[in-house]
Design a protein around this motif. Structure first.
Motif, short mmCIF file in Angstrom:
data_model
loop_
_atom_site.label_atom_id
_atom_site.label_comp_id
_atom_site.label_asym_id
_atom_site.label_seq_id
_atom_site.Cartn_x
_atom_site.Cartn_y
_atom_site.Cartn_z
N GLU A 236 -3.81 10.00 21.04
CA GLU A 236 -2.99 8.82 20.89
C GLU A 236 -2.96 8.32 19.46
OE1 GLU A 236 -5.30 5.01 22.18
OE2 GLU A 236 -6.10 6.70 23.31
N ALA A 237 -1.90 7.59 19.13
CA ALA A 237 -1.76 7.03 17.80
C ALA A 237 -2.58 5.75 17.70
CB ALA A 237 -0.30 6.74 17.52
N PRO A 238 -2.94 5.32 16.50
CA PRO A 238 -3.64 4.05 16.34
C PRO A 238 -2.81 2.90 16.91
CG PRO A 238 -3.72 5.32 14.31
CD PRO A 238 -2.76 6.03 15.21
N CYS A 239 -3.48 1.84 17.29
CA CYS A 239 -2.79 0.69 17.89
C CYS A 239 -1.98 -0.10 16.88
CB CYS A 239 -3.80 -0.21 18.59
SG CYS A 239 -5.07 -0.88 17.48
N ALA A 240 -2.22 0.13 15.60
CA ALA A 240 -1.49 -0.54 14.51
C ALA A 240 -1.44 0.43 13.33
CB ALA A 240 -2.18 -1.85 14.12
N PRO A 241 -0.53 0.23 12.39
CA PRO A 241 -0.49 1.11 11.21
C PRO A 241 -1.84 1.15 10.50
CG PRO A 241 1.46 -0.30 11.28
CD PRO A 241 0.54 -0.80 12.36
N LEU A 242 -2.29 2.34 10.16
CA LEU A 242 -3.59 2.52 9.51
C LEU A 242 -3.37 2.82 8.03
CD1 LEU A 242 -6.66 2.87 9.62
CD2 LEU A 242 -6.28 5.28 10.24
N LEU A 243 -3.94 1.98 7.16
CA LEU A 243 -3.79 2.13 5.72
C LEU A 243 -5.14 2.46 5.09
CD1 LEU A 243 -1.54 -0.96 4.87
CD2 LEU A 243 -0.85 1.33 5.60
N GLN A 244 -5.14 3.46 4.21
CA GLN A 244 -6.35 3.78 3.46
C GLN A 244 -5.98 4.59 2.23
OE1 GLN A 244 -9.03 6.47 5.57
NE2 GLN A 244 -7.33 7.22 6.80
N TYR A 245 -6.82 4.49 1.21
CA TYR A 245 -6.60 5.27 0.00
C TYR A 245 -7.06 6.69 0.24
CZ TYR A 245 -5.91 0.73 -2.17
OH TYR A 245 -5.46 -0.54 -2.48
N ASN A 246 -6.29 7.64 -0.26
CA ASN A 246 -6.59 9.05 -0.05
C ASN A 246 -7.36 9.61 -1.25
OD1 ASN A 246 -6.61 11.63 1.00
ND2 ASN A 246 -4.56 12.12 0.24
N GLY A 247 -8.64 9.23 -1.33
CA GLY A 247 -9.48 9.75 -2.40
C GLY A 247 -9.51 8.88 -3.65
N ARG A 248 -10.30 9.31 -4.62
CA ARG A 248 -10.53 8.53 -5.84
C ARG A 248 -9.26 8.38 -6.66
NH1 ARG A 248 -14.59 11.21 -7.53
NH2 ARG A 248 -16.29 9.87 -6.89
N ARG A 249 -8.45 9.43 -6.73
CA ARG A 249 -7.22 9.35 -7.52
C ARG A 249 -6.29 8.27 -6.98
NH1 ARG A 249 -3.87 14.77 -8.66
NH2 ARG A 249 -5.84 15.17 -9.75
N SER A 250 -6.21 8.19 -5.65
CA SER A 250 -5.39 7.16 -5.03
C SER A 250 -5.91 5.76 -5.36
CB SER A 250 -5.36 7.38 -3.51
OG SER A 250 -4.61 6.39 -2.87
N GLU A 251 -7.24 5.60 -5.37
CA GLU A 251 -7.83 4.30 -5.72
C GLU A 251 -7.53 3.93 -7.17
OE1 GLU A 251 -11.64 2.74 -4.15
OE2 GLU A 251 -11.99 4.85 -3.63
N ILE A 252 -7.60 4.92 -8.06
CA ILE A 252 -7.33 4.66 -9.47
C ILE A 252 -5.89 4.18 -9.65
CG2 ILE A 252 -7.06 5.76 -11.73
CD1 ILE A 252 -9.44 7.56 -10.96
N LYS A 253 -4.95 4.84 -8.98
CA LYS A 253 -3.55 4.43 -9.05
C LYS A 253 -3.37 3.01 -8.51
CE LYS A 253 -1.46 9.04 -8.71
NZ LYS A 253 -0.62 9.93 -7.87
N SER A 254 -4.09 2.70 -7.45
CA SER A 254 -4.01 1.36 -6.87
C SER A 254 -4.51 0.31 -7.86
CB SER A 254 -4.83 1.30 -5.58
OG SER A 254 -4.94 -0.03 -5.12
N CYS A 255 -5.64 0.61 -8.52
CA CYS A 255 -6.17 -0.34 -9.51
C CYS A 255 -5.18 -0.54 -10.66
CB CYS A 255 -7.51 0.16 -10.04
SG CYS A 255 -8.87 0.05 -8.86
N LEU A 256 -4.52 0.54 -11.06
CA LEU A 256 -3.53 0.42 -12.13
C LEU A 256 -2.37 -0.47 -11.69
CD1 LEU A 256 -2.46 1.20 -14.89
CD2 LEU A 256 -1.49 3.28 -13.86
N ARG A 257 -1.91 -0.29 -10.45
CA ARG A 257 -0.80 -1.14 -9.95
C ARG A 257 -1.22 -2.62 -9.97
NH1 ARG A 257 -0.19 3.24 -6.18
NH2 ARG A 257 -1.45 2.12 -4.63
N SER A 258 -2.46 -2.88 -9.56
CA SER A 258 -2.93 -4.27 -9.54
C SER A 258 -3.12 -4.81 -10.95
CB SER A 258 -4.24 -4.37 -8.75
OG SER A 258 -4.03 -4.08 -7.38
N ALA A 259 -3.56 -3.95 -11.87
CA ALA A 259 -3.79 -4.39 -13.25
C ALA A 259 -2.50 -4.81 -13.94
CB ALA A 259 -4.49 -3.28 -14.04
#
Length: 292
Positions: A236-259
């Protein structure tokens, strides 16, 4: 999500995310230069106890039973977590199959199975390996009195925030959401609840996901097989959309967007949620320092 007084300014947040991004880049470089070896995860570091008497044998991933697993796909509550039931809050280790729990999407639902996992350090002088340590979500980290006491969940465990599921490890902010070092403990015991369908229950008053996929590494997995016949609902699918960063590179890009958000806002939903909780954590810390 109510905000306390004195949140950080946009420029302060930008500087904070640039520092975080730099730290992530540095750790990525170090990991590339000096990758972890098998010796970093020896059986001596800690033993994972099992109730099935499988010590000395190997699982299909080539790891000895009792050896710490390095995967992060581990969704559980730490022992002592209080779960809301139809009869009031109970410690998760005191729950039983058939107990009724209020859920966000499915109303009152009976517990179908409770998975159990136990980790033990064979050498107390050595630190716990990071992946097994729970994330501590401090009281009021998500909203006023949500959670109403400190909540401890594994890194991959998802919380329902603003209508989406977000894994706890992606919300670490260094203030109200941190990795618990557990240095004073030689044993960690985790539990998770499986309902008929994936849903969200309340742990310490915070909305947290139930078990979506049964993990055969649970100490009592055989009990699950005896008491429940798997069906197609296992996929079954999750009961709600599931969001997560896909590894360290994804986290770095996220920090850059926030910066760069004060000038060019390209943040995604998970970035916005993390940034709000980060700002909330800083404001709560400032309030606590002002009161003291």
């Amino acid at each position: 999500m109510a905000m306390p007084q004195n949140p950080p300014t946009a420029l302060q947040s930008s500087r904070r995310y640039l520092i975080k991004m730099s730290a992530l880049l540095a750790s990525a470089i170090i990991a590339k230069i000096a990758p972890a070896t098998a010796d970093d995860f020896r059986r001596d570091d800690f033993d994972r106890e099992r109730d099935r008497g499988r010590d000395g044998r190997w699982d299909r991933d080539g790891k000895r039973y009792g050896e710490q697993r390095r995967d992060k796909d581990f969704h559980c509550f730490l022992k002592g977590t209080r779960i809301r039931t139809a009869e009031g809050e109970k410690k998760i280790e005191d729950l039983a199959v058939g107990d009724l729990v209020p859920t966000v999407f499915g109303g009152i639902s009976p517990i179908q199975w409770i998975g159990r996992y136990r980790f033990k350090r064979s050498n107390p002088t050595k630190a716990w390996v990071k992946d097994v340590l729970p994330i501590r979500v401090a009281r009021s980290a998500l909203a006023p009195d949500v959670p109403h006491t400190d909540l401890y969940v594994t890194e991959a465990h998802a919380l329902l925030i603003d209508g989406v599921l977000v894994v706890a490890g992606n919300l670490i902010n260094g203030t109200t959401i941190i990795r618990y070092d557990a240095s004073e403990l030689d044993e960690l015991e985790f539990f998770h609840i499986k309902l008929e369908l994936h849903d969200v229950v309340y742990a310490a008053g915070a909305p947290c996901e139930t078990l979506l996929k049964v993990d055969e590494n649970a100490a009592n997995f055989a009990e699950y097989l005896r008491g429940y016949r798997p069906t197609t609902r296992e996929e079954e699918a999750p009961c709600a959309p599931l969001l997560q960063y896909n590894g360290r590179r994804s986290e770095i890009k996220s920090c850059l967007r926030s910066a760069i958000a004060p000038w060019i806002d390209r943040r995604q939903t998970l970035d916005l949620i993390r940034d709000k909780l980060d700002a909330r954590g800083i404001a709560l810390l400032r309030e606590a320092e002002f009161i003291s």
